[in-house]
Design an enzyme around this catalytic site. Structure first.
Site, PDB file in Angstrom:
ATOM      1  N   ARG A  67     -15.761  19.522  26.638  1.00  0.00           N
ATOM      2  CA  ARG A  67     -15.946  18.257  27.344  1.00  0.00           C
ATOM      3  C   ARG A  67     -15.206  17.128  26.650  1.00  0.00           C
ATOM      4  O   ARG A  67     -14.587  16.279  27.311  1.00  0.00           O
ATOM      5  CB  ARG A  67     -17.442  17.953  27.471  1.00  0.00           C
ATOM      6  CG  ARG A  67     -18.094  18.820  28.543  1.00  0.00           C
ATOM      7  CD  ARG A  67     -19.611  18.742  28.555  1.00  0.00           C
ATOM      8  NE  ARG A  67     -20.119  19.544  29.674  1.00  0.00           N
ATOM      9  CZ  ARG A  67     -21.397  19.790  29.902  1.00  0.00           C
ATOM     10  NH1 ARG A  67     -22.328  19.308  29.081  1.00  0.00           N
ATOM     11  NH2 ARG A  67     -21.768  20.511  30.940  1.00  0.00           N
ATOM     12  N   HIS A  92     -13.848  19.581  36.122  1.00  0.00           N
ATOM     13  CA  HIS A  92     -13.737  20.446  34.947  1.00  0.00           C
ATOM     14  C   HIS A  92     -14.912  20.281  33.985  1.00  0.00           C
ATOM     15  O   HIS A  92     -15.333  19.166  33.694  1.00  0.00           O
ATOM     16  CB  HIS A  92     -12.457  20.054  34.191  1.00  0.00           C
ATOM     17  CG  HIS A  92     -11.478  21.171  34.067  1.00  0.00           C
ATOM     18  ND1 HIS A  92     -10.149  20.955  33.776  1.00  0.00           N
ATOM     19  CD2 HIS A  92     -11.604  22.505  34.180  1.00  0.00           C
ATOM     20  CE1 HIS A  92      -9.506  22.094  33.721  1.00  0.00           C
ATOM     21  NE2 HIS A  92     -10.365  23.058  33.965  1.00  0.00           N
ATOM     22  N   GLU A  93     -15.409  21.396  33.463  1.00  0.00           N
ATOM     23  CA  GLU A  93     -16.399  21.402  32.378  1.00  0.00           C
ATOM     24  C   GLU A  93     -17.640  20.564  32.683  1.00  0.00           C
ATOM     25  O   GLU A  93     -18.130  19.806  31.854  1.00  0.00           O
ATOM     26  CB  GLU A  93     -15.767  20.910  31.066  1.00  0.00           C
ATOM     27  CG  GLU A  93     -14.548  21.683  30.625  1.00  0.00           C
ATOM     28  CD  GLU A  93     -14.795  23.181  30.525  1.00  0.00           C
ATOM     29  OE1 GLU A  93     -15.950  23.575  30.303  1.00  0.00           O
ATOM     30  OE2 GLU A  93     -13.836  23.952  30.675  1.00  0.00           O
ATOM     31  N   GLY A  94     -18.173  20.725  33.872  1.00  0.00           N
ATOM     32  CA  GLY A  94     -19.350  19.971  34.267  1.00  0.00           C
ATOM     33  C   GLY A  94     -18.943  18.791  35.118  1.00  0.00           C
ATOM     34  O   GLY A  94     -18.315  17.857  34.634  1.00  0.00           O
TER      35      GLY A  94
END
Length: 610
Positions: free
Chosen positions: A311, A455-457
């Protein structure tokens, strides 16, 4: 870009002082600069010239192999050869024992040169997770080979039917034989299921790919445990290996089902992977061989080690795409003539045209991009510096850094992703109609950037994490600590005649943010509090960035410029600070208004009314 990176690391974060700590004792400001020089050169030579090429020559699959341009192979070889995959690791496993702040800054050059080619973020994150949660054998066999660049790594979370709802994953992991617990590489299982949106899930850049896969172990009744508590984590290599890390010559039962064709990041393969479908039977049976990492049911906790690292990396990538767009727009505005100044009698057509950079509205758009991109970069490097403090600081400093990271990680991921996307949109606007063509790079920067809010959450997940968990955990200790840090900045700024003007507004913003947090949770009903989590995230992020910019203003005022270029840099930083506080910070009241009132229109809206 290099001047702002040097300013952030040296004048603001004082990274040279880290060399006083035992872990970094072999380093100095000079060795840090050498790392930055090397990475800047590789990015300039092996990444930037091919950013458009990898966007237009997308990965292809011939049924057996995925094909990537030679430029991608060359970029990976150069990056792996630089040692950056193991930059923060111990010397005895080939690492450099670099501070994470320096590693992150060095990686920023690759993200700016070509986010689409990528620079091994998933591989190093995968290996770092194994160093934290894997057995010694898993570290030796898998992580060390990833750090060397011999193998690559992925993270396999999402599934076609589940998306971000990891509690609904259906990939199964069943013990492989009566001796499954005795495998030297870890408890051995057979995995069956499908994983979607797997970046770098299939390629020929390395001799092996190490997949980290979330799956559920069936209970005694054969059923999967509902929710996230049933999730475990497994190492599933593309090709099977022995206990020394040598390939056995046997392919694991992991098959590429297809490539996803994306709006941006086209140079990186994005895949749907089938595990255990029987296309590549292992030892006479279907089912992908996987080795469990950690205890059963602890998979998500282990995976968060990689997810949180990713993140911050995504936030840094977003900042760099914003920086790339800003620099392109600035260069265009400085050379493109258009329009004339308005005098008392209007415009005089007989006079030469003005450059775009001379128009106030163009300056507004450029200042916004500068404030977004440089502010986002500063935030991400500050978080990286907190990682160093967490790992090498005193016990008290380490605990505070860990707590601040909990609160700031959702911001470090989400704020750059949202506002540097806006910056990339403004870069297109500065270019006018040309910005919408592929003759200029800014449209690609926007497309590559658009993925980062997912992306990524996703953006909404970061908002729920922030308001639903991070600001209320430990009785609000993280929010209180952040407020104390901001208060310290305000006290120092209040002693500076030029910066004191910004103190009342930011101080009031912090108070209103705290009041809105309490108001959101005043009824104790999560549905009411979290319905406006995204506006809360936006307001929180703007308060944090207003603080970051005031910190940068203090650093600029304290710096002793030695050249006209440094004086211009400092003046630019102070102008961006002023812009953010005057144009951006006032936006928070609209966002906090719906949070404080627990505005219900979104949660009460019904399907049939749309």
């Amino acid at each position: 870009m290099r001047p702002i990176v040097d300013f952030l690391l040296n004048d603001w974060l004082k990274v040279a002082s880290l060399a006083e700590r035992q872990r970094f004792a072999d380093h100095s400001a000079e060795t840090f600069a050498q790392v930055l020089d090397t990475c800047e050169r590789i990015a300039r030579e092996k990444y930037a010239p091919f950013n458009r090429l990898v966007d237009t020559q997308e990965p292809s699959f011939d049924g057996e192999k995925v094909h990537l341009p030679q430029a991608t192979h060359d970029a990976w070889a150069a990056y792996a050869g630089s040692g950056m995959l193991a930059a923060a690791q111990d010397y005895d496993i080939g690492g450099m024992q670099l501070p994470y702040a320096v590693e992150a800054a060095a990686n920023a050059f690759f993200a700016k040169a070509s986010a689409s080619i990528g620079a091994g973020m998933l591989t190093s994150g995968n290996a770092n997770l194994l160093m934290a949660h894997g057995t010694p054998a898993q570290q030796q066999v898998f992580a060390h080979n990833e750090f060397s660049g011999r193998w690559a790594g992925t993270m396999c979370l999402s599934e076609p039917q589940a998306g971000s709802s990891l509690s609904d994953i259906a990939t199964r992991a069943e013990p492989d034989g009566a001796d499954f617990q005795d495998d030297p590489l870890g408890p051995r299982y057979r995995l069956r299921g499908n994983k979607m949106w797997i970046s770098a899930g299939e390629h020929e850049l390395t001799e092996n790919i190490v997949h980290l896969v979330l799956a559920k172990i069936p209970g005694p009744d054969g059923q999967l445990v509902p929710g996230v508590k049933g999730i475990s984590l497994f190492i599933v290599p593309k090709k099977l290996v022995d206990t020394t890390g040598r390939l056995t010559g046997e392919r694991n039962d992991v098959a590429l089902a297809g490539l996803n064709h994306k709006c941006g990041w086209r140079g990186t393969t994005n895949t749907l992977l089938n595990f255990g479908e029987g296309k590549y039977p292992v030892r006479g049976a279907a089912g992908a061989i996987g080795y469990r990492v950690g205890a059963p049911g602890e998979g998500l906790r282990c995976m968060f080690h990689m997810m949180n690292e990713a993140r911050i990396a995504i936030g840094l990538s977003a900042a760099m795409l914003g920086m790339a767009g800003y620099e392109a727009a600035l260069a265009y505005a400085r050379q493109r003539p258009q329009g004339r100044p308005i005098g008392d009698g209007g415009k005089d057509a007989s006079k030469p045209q003005s450059l775009l950079i001379e128009h106030a509205d163009i300056k507004r758009m450029l200042l916004a991009q500068k404030a977004y991109a440089e502010g986002a970069l500063a935030l991400c490097l500050y978080c990286a510096r907190l990682v160093d403090e967490k790992h090498t600081g005193t016990p008290a400093a380490s605990a505070e850094a860990a707590l601040l990271l909990e609160v700031l990680t959702p911001i470090a991921k989400s704020w750059p992703s949202e506002w540097c996307l806006e910056g990339n949109s403004l870069a297109i606007q500065v270019h006018g109609g040309y910005g919408y063509t592929r003759d200029f790079p800014v449209e690609q920067y926007w497309r590559d950037q658009r993925l980062n809010m997912i992306h990524e959450g996703t953006h909404g997940i970061q908002a729920l994490d922030l308001l639903g968990r991070k600001v209320v955990m430990q009785g609000g200790a993280g929010l209180k600590l952040l407020a104390e840090r901001i208060s310290d900045t305000l006290a120092r700024a209040g002693q500076d005649e030029q910066l004191a003007t910004y103190v009342p507004a930011l101080g009031g913003a912090v108070q209103r943010l705290g009041a809105a947090t309490k108001a959101a949770w005043s009824t104790g009903v999560p549905e009411e509090a979290l319905a406006n989590a995204t506006p809360y995230l936006q307001a929180f992020g703007h308060v944090v960035l207003a603080w970051v910019w005031l910190e940068l203003g203090l650093a600029a005022r304290a710096a002793a410029p030695a050249s006209d270029a440094e004086r211009a840099r400092n003046a630019g930083l102070l102008s961006a600070l002023r812009f953010f506080h005057v144009y951006e910070l006032p936006k928070i009241d609209a966002w906090l208004g719906v949070v404080s009132s627990r505005e219900a229109v979104c949660r009460e809206m019904q399907d049939a009314w749309f």
